[in-house]
Write an enzyme that holds these catalytic residues in place. Structure first.
Site, PDB file in Angstrom:
ATOM      1  N   SER A 128       0.817  -1.221   0.000  1.00 18.60           N
ATOM      2  CA  SER A 128       0.000   0.000   0.000  1.00 18.60           C
ATOM      3  C   SER A 128       0.852   1.273   0.000  1.00 18.60           C
ATOM      4  CB  SER A 128      -0.960  -0.013   1.190  1.00 18.60           C
ATOM      5  OG  SER A 128      -0.266  -0.206   2.396  1.00 18.60           O
ATOM      6  N   LYS A 154       2.285  -5.215   3.280  1.00 20.17           N
ATOM      7  CA  LYS A 154       3.421  -4.315   3.483  1.00 20.17           C
ATOM      8  C   LYS A 154       2.965  -2.868   3.302  1.00 20.17           C
ATOM      9  CE  LYS A 154       6.415  -2.333   1.129  1.00 20.17           C
ATOM     10  NZ  LYS A 154       6.388  -1.162   2.032  1.00 20.17           N
ATOM     11  N   THR A 171       3.718   4.071 -10.608  1.00 24.57           N
ATOM     12  CA  THR A 171       3.718   3.234 -11.809  1.00 24.57           C
ATOM     13  C   THR A 171       5.052   2.491 -11.970  1.00 24.57           C
ATOM     14  OG1 THR A 171       2.157   4.714 -12.850  1.00 24.57           O
ATOM     15  CG2 THR A 171       3.450   3.346 -14.337  1.00 24.57           C
ATOM     16  N   VAL A 214       7.247   1.423  -9.802  1.00 25.97           N
ATOM     17  CA  VAL A 214       7.387   0.282  -8.891  1.00 25.97           C
ATOM     18  C   VAL A 214       6.499  -0.870  -9.366  1.00 25.97           C
ATOM     19  CG1 VAL A 214       6.922  -0.523  -6.541  1.00 25.97           C
ATOM     20  CG2 VAL A 214       8.108   1.647  -6.890  1.00 25.97           C
ATOM     21  N   GLU A 234      -3.217  -0.260  -8.863  1.00 26.75           N
ATOM     22  CA  GLU A 234      -3.697   1.092  -9.181  1.00 26.75           C
ATOM     23  C   GLU A 234      -2.509   2.018  -8.966  1.00 26.75           C
ATOM     24  OE1 GLU A 234      -6.419   1.563 -10.659  1.00 26.75           O
ATOM     25  OE2 GLU A 234      -7.209  -0.444 -10.319  1.00 26.75           O
ATOM     26  N   CYS A 264      -3.738  10.466  -6.146  1.00 27.12           N
ATOM     27  CA  CYS A 264      -3.461   9.975  -7.497  1.00 27.12           C
ATOM     28  C   CYS A 264      -4.384  10.661  -8.491  1.00 27.12           C
ATOM     29  CB  CYS A 264      -3.650   8.471  -7.541  1.00 27.12           C
ATOM     30  SG  CYS A 264      -5.219   7.984  -6.837  1.00 27.12           S
ATOM     31  N   GLU A 297       4.196  13.044 -13.512  1.00 24.36           N
ATOM     32  CA  GLU A 297       3.471  13.070 -12.228  1.00 24.36           C
ATOM     33  C   GLU A 297       4.419  13.618 -11.167  1.00 24.36           C
ATOM     34  OE1 GLU A 297       2.682   9.509  -9.812  1.00 24.36           O
ATOM     35  OE2 GLU A 297       0.601  10.140  -9.671  1.00 24.36           O
TER      36      GLU A 297
HETATM   37  P1  NAD Z   1       5.533   4.351  -3.912  1.00 22.32           P
HETATM   38  O1  NAD Z   1       5.541   3.742  -5.253  1.00 22.32           O
HETATM   39  O2  NAD Z   1       6.732   5.076  -3.437  1.00 22.32           O
HETATM   40  O3  NAD Z   1       5.227   3.240  -2.805  1.00 22.32           O
HETATM   41  C1  NAD Z   1       4.096   2.396  -2.900  1.00 22.32           C
HETATM   42  C2  NAD Z   1       4.403   1.111  -2.166  1.00 22.32           C
HETATM   43  O4  NAD Z   1       5.395   0.384  -2.902  1.00 22.32           O
HETATM   44  C3  NAD Z   1       4.978   1.324  -0.768  1.00 22.32           C
HETATM   45  O5  NAD Z   1       4.498   0.348   0.115  1.00 22.32           O
HETATM   46  C4  NAD Z   1       6.462   1.162  -1.008  1.00 22.32           C
HETATM   47  O6  NAD Z   1       7.175   0.789   0.149  1.00 22.32           O
HETATM   48  C5  NAD Z   1       6.483   0.065  -2.046  1.00 22.32           C
HETATM   49  N1  NAD Z   1       7.714   0.017  -2.827  1.00 22.32           N
HETATM   50  C6  NAD Z   1       8.560   1.023  -3.111  1.00 22.32           C
HETATM   51  N2  NAD Z   1       9.595   0.574  -3.838  1.00 22.32           N
HETATM   52  C7  NAD Z   1       9.393  -0.743  -4.027  1.00 22.32           C
HETATM   53  C8  NAD Z   1      10.121  -1.768  -4.696  1.00 22.32           C
HETATM   54  N3  NAD Z   1      11.253  -1.510  -5.344  1.00 22.32           N
HETATM   55  N4  NAD Z   1       9.611  -3.017  -4.696  1.00 22.32           N
HETATM   56  C9  NAD Z   1       8.436  -3.275  -4.072  1.00 22.32           C
HETATM   57  N5  NAD Z   1       7.728  -2.355  -3.405  1.00 22.32           N
HETATM   58  C10 NAD Z   1       8.188  -1.102  -3.392  1.00 22.32           C
HETATM   59  O7  NAD Z   1       4.237   5.307  -3.856  1.00 22.32           O
HETATM   60  P2  NAD Z   1       3.797   6.304  -2.726  1.00 22.32           P
HETATM   61  O8  NAD Z   1       4.681   7.503  -2.749  1.00 22.32           O
HETATM   62  O9  NAD Z   1       3.590   5.609  -1.441  1.00 22.32           O
HETATM   63  O10 NAD Z   1       2.345   6.703  -3.264  1.00 22.32           O
HETATM   64  C11 NAD Z   1       2.189   7.634  -4.299  1.00 22.32           C
HETATM   65  C12 NAD Z   1       1.949   6.960  -5.626  1.00 22.32           C
HETATM   66  O11 NAD Z   1       0.826   6.091  -5.525  1.00 22.32           O
HETATM   67  C13 NAD Z   1       1.592   7.959  -6.718  1.00 22.32           C
HETATM   68  O12 NAD Z   1       2.208   7.564  -7.915  1.00 22.32           O
HETATM   69  C14 NAD Z   1       0.080   7.843  -6.812  1.00 22.32           C
HETATM   70  O13 NAD Z   1      -0.436   8.250  -8.051  1.00 22.32           O
HETATM   71  C15 NAD Z   1      -0.125   6.387  -6.547  1.00 22.32           C
HETATM   72  N6  NAD Z   1      -1.478   6.111  -6.059  1.00 22.32           N
HETATM   73  C16 NAD Z   1      -2.385   5.603  -6.940  1.00 22.32           C
HETATM   74  C17 NAD Z   1      -3.686   5.363  -6.539  1.00 22.32           C
HETATM   75  C18 NAD Z   1      -4.704   4.822  -7.495  1.00 22.32           C
HETATM   76  O14 NAD Z   1      -5.765   4.406  -7.041  1.00 22.32           O
HETATM   77  N7  NAD Z   1      -4.432   4.825  -8.785  1.00 22.32           N
HETATM   78  C19 NAD Z   1      -4.054   5.646  -5.220  1.00 22.32           C
HETATM   79  C20 NAD Z   1      -3.092   6.144  -4.340  1.00 22.32           C
HETATM   80  C21 NAD Z   1      -1.807   6.375  -4.773  1.00 22.32           C
END
Ligand code: NAD
Length: 541
Positions: free
Chosen positions: A187, A212, A267, A269, A293, A327, A425
């Site tokens: 998440s 996680k 996206t 990740v 998402e 997002c 973004e």
């Molecule tokens: P992020 O990609 O930094 O982290 C998301 C999750 O992925 C976290 O739990 C993080 O620890 C994990 N992660 C990070 N690197 C990873 C890796 N190498 N391998 C596996 N897991 C990894 O995103 P964020 O900053 O927490 O959230 C913002 C992003 O989420 C924005 O891009 C936003 O648009 C998107 N988002 C999308 C929606 C939707 O419904 N489309 C909703 C909320 C957020």
């Protein structure tokens, strides 16, 4: 075992509290906020209903007051991740065969706890952890989370009720089995409701989960986990592990029983995880379900017939609420030359009224961005805009990280529709406007469609029905959630199922039957009452 076809209570959206000045609800949440601020919380991993303290600690800080420490959380070691997977798999047999009404009841109880005794705690924790104003915390952590839990229980029943027809003498039945293995929920920081929904939706359908949460949301994730357990989620069904995301993910993906990922985040990740899943496909026992998402570059377009004040209000609310860290936040805006000056002027006036600071002060509409990395990214982007001869800053643009990660809501105008801030973004309070000639309405719709890799949300403002229809058609694939004369944020569970396509995700619509269907693997059972006793068909004479 239930000898009855129970009916799940019909879900109703949790009413949003207003927290007006001098209200008791305002006093109560502020009291909880101050109490939590003054305490030091220790968040262990939760595996099989037990605390695991690894001693490898991360610290938690309010983004608006980053020198203050809210507490520490424990980071998982490889053996903890393996233990979480083993615990989930050990819990599977009992959980997946438990009567569905008992599972639904647990998550309905969780909803009641969120909306009732835990409301102030989950809201105050979200205000502290993610720097949300009380309104943003309320619509997320209290209302959307409770809605996810209640509506999903109802959708579960709708799914189970879908049964095939049966010819005379036979009975066809569909059993909606949970996936064979465990689900991995990953998440993001920005919504407590999403953090709760990712593990809960899969578990509701009978799956066991390794969850996680984001390192930047642990403080409120712990409350979510506490609620699950108080509601009766048994040990091992949802296991919470924090720490190095790559290490945790690699161990999960090295497990043959990995049955699916429920991901929300950026996206890049998600694409990386998908690539890894693909490269390991031969080792899994089933084809994993991949639900994600991800990012957005969400737009507003105004037609010359639009009402300027309405467009300005949508820019402010859609672009700057929660510091543009949704997002769905509007970040690229297309205005027709004939009314652009009016819209910009209204927007500037409204921006002048916006107050920024701690969420503890309810007069603040904007608070801090999540962490130093986000602050630096936005500051660098604003610096590049200042230096560019293709863009002008119309309002805002100041950044200050001395106390909190504060980035002023910033309105930019560019002459280049492909300027980086129209395409990338940036995930912050930064909205870029491009002014088009009124006669180029059609071309501008096409431009919007091809400008970004994303297709999450979009909005069109117009008083002309033909123009609205034209935009609906031209932008059919540009947004999974499309708004007519409304801001492009604020989807409500049960009303606007949420998700986007293209680079924005698999569009499985969180909080809907479409999403829950991804967490089941139907088994068809055909029963014949009087089986044939001869192999010969009549045509054989
Ligand atoms: P992020 O990609 O930094 O982290 C998301 C999750 O992925 C976290 O739990 C993080 O620890 C994990 N992660 C990070 N690197 C990873 C890796 N190498 N391998 C596996 N897991 C990894 O995103 P964020 O900053 O927490 O959230 C913002 C992003 O989420 C924005 O891009 C936003 O648009 C998107 N988002 C999308 C929606 C939707 O419904 N489309 C909703 C909320 C957020």
């Amino acid at each position: 075992m239930a000898n009855s076809c129970f009916k799940v209570p019909y879900p109703v959206n949790e009413p949003v509290r207003s927290y007006t000045p001098n209200s008791t609800e305002k006093e109560a949440v502020l009291e909880t906020y101050r109490k939590l601020y003054g305490q030091s919380k220790e968040v262990p991993l939760r595996i099989h209903g037990k605390d695991i303290k690894t001693g490898d600690l991360g610290t938690m800080h309010p983004p608006h007051d980053h020198k203050h420490q809210l507490g520490v959380y424990h980071k998982a070691r490889p053996e903890d991740v393996k233990l979480a997977i083993d615990s989930a798999l050990a819990a599977r047999s009992q959980w997946s065969t438990m009567d569905w009404s008992a599972r639904a009841s647990i998550f309905l109880k969780a909803a009641a706890l969120v909306a009732g005794p835990y409301r102030d705690i989950i809201n105050a924790s979200t205000m502290l952890a993610q720097s949300k104003t009380i309104h943003q915390a309320e619509i997320d952590a209290a209302c959307e989370f409770a809605d996810f839990l209640r509506f999903n229980a109802y959708y579960l029943q709708e799914i189970y009720e879908q049964q095939p027809d049966s010819d005379d003498g036979i009975w066809n039945r569909l059993s909606y089995r949970p996936l064979e293995g465990f689900v991995y929920a990953v998440s993001p920081f920005n919504f407590t409701a999403i953090a709760g929904n990712l593990p809960a939706s899969a578990a509701l359908m009978g799956n066991v989960v390794v969850w996680k949460p984001s390192d930047h949301q642990v403080f409120s994730a712990q409350v979510v986990m506490e609620i699950f357990e108080e509601a009766g989620v048994p040990p091992g069904v949802i296991n919470m592990v924090m720490g190095d995301p790559e290490m945790i993910t690699n161990i999960v993906l090295d497990t043959p029983e990995f049955a699916g990922i429920h991901y929300t985040g950026s996206t890049a990740v998600f694409k990386d995880i998908w690539t890894k899943i693909g490269s390991k496909i031969h080792q899994f026992k089933s084809y994993p379900r991949i639900v994600g998402e991800t990012g957005g570059k969400d737009f507003i377009i105004a037609h010359p017939s639009a009402k300027p004040l309405e467009v300005a209000a949508a820019i402010i609310r859609g672009g700057f609420e929660f510091q543009g860290q949704k997002c769905s936040a509007a970040s690229r805006v297309y205005l027709p030359a004939s009314i652009a000056p009016q819209i910009i002027e209204h927007t500037q006036k409204m921006m002048a009224e916006i107050q920024m600071g701690s969420p503890e002060d309810f007069e603040n509409f904007v608070t801090a961005v999540i962490h130093q990395g986000a602050f630096n990214r936005l500051k660098d982007a604003i610096e590049s805009i200042r230096k560019s001869d293709e863009a002008t800053i119309l309002a805002g643009g100041n950044c200050d990280d001395s106390k909190g990660y504060f980035v002023e809501p910033t309105l930019v105008q560019t002459t280049n529709p492909h300027f980086f801030s129209m395409e990338t973004e940036l995930f912050g309070p930064l909205v870029t406007v491009y002014v088009y000639e009124d006669k180029d309405w059609k071309e501008t719709l096409e431009l919007i469609d091809r400008t970004s890799e994303y297709a999450l949300t979009g909005a069109v403002f117009s008083q002309d029905r033909y123009a609205l229809e034209e935009a609906l058609g031209a932008l059919e694939n540009s947004a999974g959630n499309f708004y007519l004369n409304d801001k492009c944020t604020g989807a409500v569970v049960g009303q606007q199922p949420f998700g986007g396509a293209r680079g924005s995700g698999t569009n499985d619509k969180a909080g809907s039957v479409y999403n829950l269907l991804r967490w089941v693997s139907p088994r068809l059972i055909k029963e014949t009452f009087v089986p044939a006793q001869d192999f010969k068909y009549p045509f054989l004479g």
